[in-house]
Design an enzyme around this catalytic site. Structure first.
Site: not given
Ligand code: NAD
Length: 303
Positions: A104, A178, A247
């Site tokens: 990701s 994502k 994150k």
């Protein structure tokens, strides 16, 4: 399909962590010839103990040997270091090879990296996944693929082994998708937790609330799956770290800021997850955000 990557093609796999190891195991079981690397020697030896593979002496030799290399690393910074760093993957990579970044990573960085690689005639496909460790083991991940249609098609036989492919458009769009998905997932877990903590303090039982939410309009993946399987039993062991979720939400915030779209709620969710990360550490399980919110509730009550 011209030049698509079918077994027993040599496939490089860099990053054998919670997700990478079960994904790579599926490729080996499907007949691909795996060439693996990870900075953590224990991750490589654990993997090699039960899966047939070659262990790379360095990234240069892995990159030179494989026309397709998968990265499954913590974030886009580590991907860039592995791909372009000193003695990195692309040092001696063949012209026409493809790097498939299933991490990701930040979508803007992916676009830049793709442009840099195309100057070496190397394609980058971003193919991040959703579904967690269990669906990685079962080969049932959702795979969001950004890149040229030709490059995605070449990679399809590999990706099909790990899950269902959802093409999203040009380079970076898989990573954008994502980040957006995980923002919604992070927001739904935090909002379910705040509601359940408030209800508990009022006298409702958490298990009762989850049952009712799951047959009502407040339900989500967090109430249907994460609460019953990991939070109510107190195991907090999904295999997805809190630092990685924080994150991902920061990446979604950066995306909205960069595009100039509304992000008041995104900002609040990102701040909440970043504070939880500071308090519990990046390696805590992401479901432990509930413990962080319980602590806040406790502190408020004692004020
Ligand atoms: P992890 O921390 O378990 O695994 C990462 C692996 O990469 C580790 O084995 C680490 O040693 C290795 N690594 C780190 N830097 C490296 C480098 N420079 N060179 C070689 N190896 C290096 O993480 P994970 O949970 O497997 O997640 C991987 C990616 O997938 C992340 O981007 C994460 O956000 C994403 N993701 C995770 C999940 C999940 O449920 N765990 C689900 C979907 C997506």
């Amino acid at each position: 399909m011209v030049n698509s990557f079918t077994p027993p093609e040599d496939v490089g796999f860099v990053g054998l962590g919670n997700m990478g190891a079960p994904m790579a195991r599926r490729l080996a079981a499907a007949g691909y010839t795996l060439f693996v690397a990870d900075t953590n020697p224990a991750a490589v030896s654990r993997f090699a103990a039960d899966t047939h593979c070659r262990q790379a002496a360095d990234l240069v030799s892995l990159g030179a040997a494989c026309r397709a290399v998968i990265t499954m690393l913590p974030d886009g910074h580590s991907v860039r270091e592995v791909v372009l760093g000193n003695n990195g993957l692309t040092t001696d990579m063949q012209s026409g090879a493809v790097v498939i970044d299933m991490s990701s990573s930040a979508p803007g960085g992916t676009r830049e990296l793709g442009a840099m690689l195309s100057r070496q005639n190397i394609e980058l496909v971003d193919a991040p996944v959703s579904g967690g460790v269990l669906r990685a083991k079962d080969g049932k991940l959702s795979i969001m693929t950004g890149g040229t249609a030709a490059a995605v098609d070449r990679c399809r036989p590999i990706l099909n082994v790990m899950g269902r492919v959802y093409p999203t458009g040009g380079p970076g769009t898989g990573h954008a998708m994502k980040a957006i998905n995980n923002y919604l997932s992070a927001a739904s877990l935090a909002s379910a937790a705040e509601g359940i903590i408030a209800g508990t303090r009022f006298g409702l039982a958490p298990a009762t609330m989850i049952d009712i939410l799951n047959s009502s309009s407040g339900r989500s993946y967090s109430t249907e799956y994460k609460y019953p399987d990991f939070i109510l039993p107190g195991t907090f062991d999904t295999g997805f770290a809190l630092g990685l979720m924080a994150k991902d939400v920061r990446m979604a915030l950066e995306l909205a800021q960069r595009e100039g779209s509304s992000h008041a709620l995104l900002q609040a969710v990102s701040d909440l997850w970043s504070r939880a990360e500071q308090k519990l550490g990046p390696r805590a399980d992401h479901t432990e955000v509930v413990k962080y919110l319980q602590t806040l509730a406790g502190e408020t009550a004692n004020d």
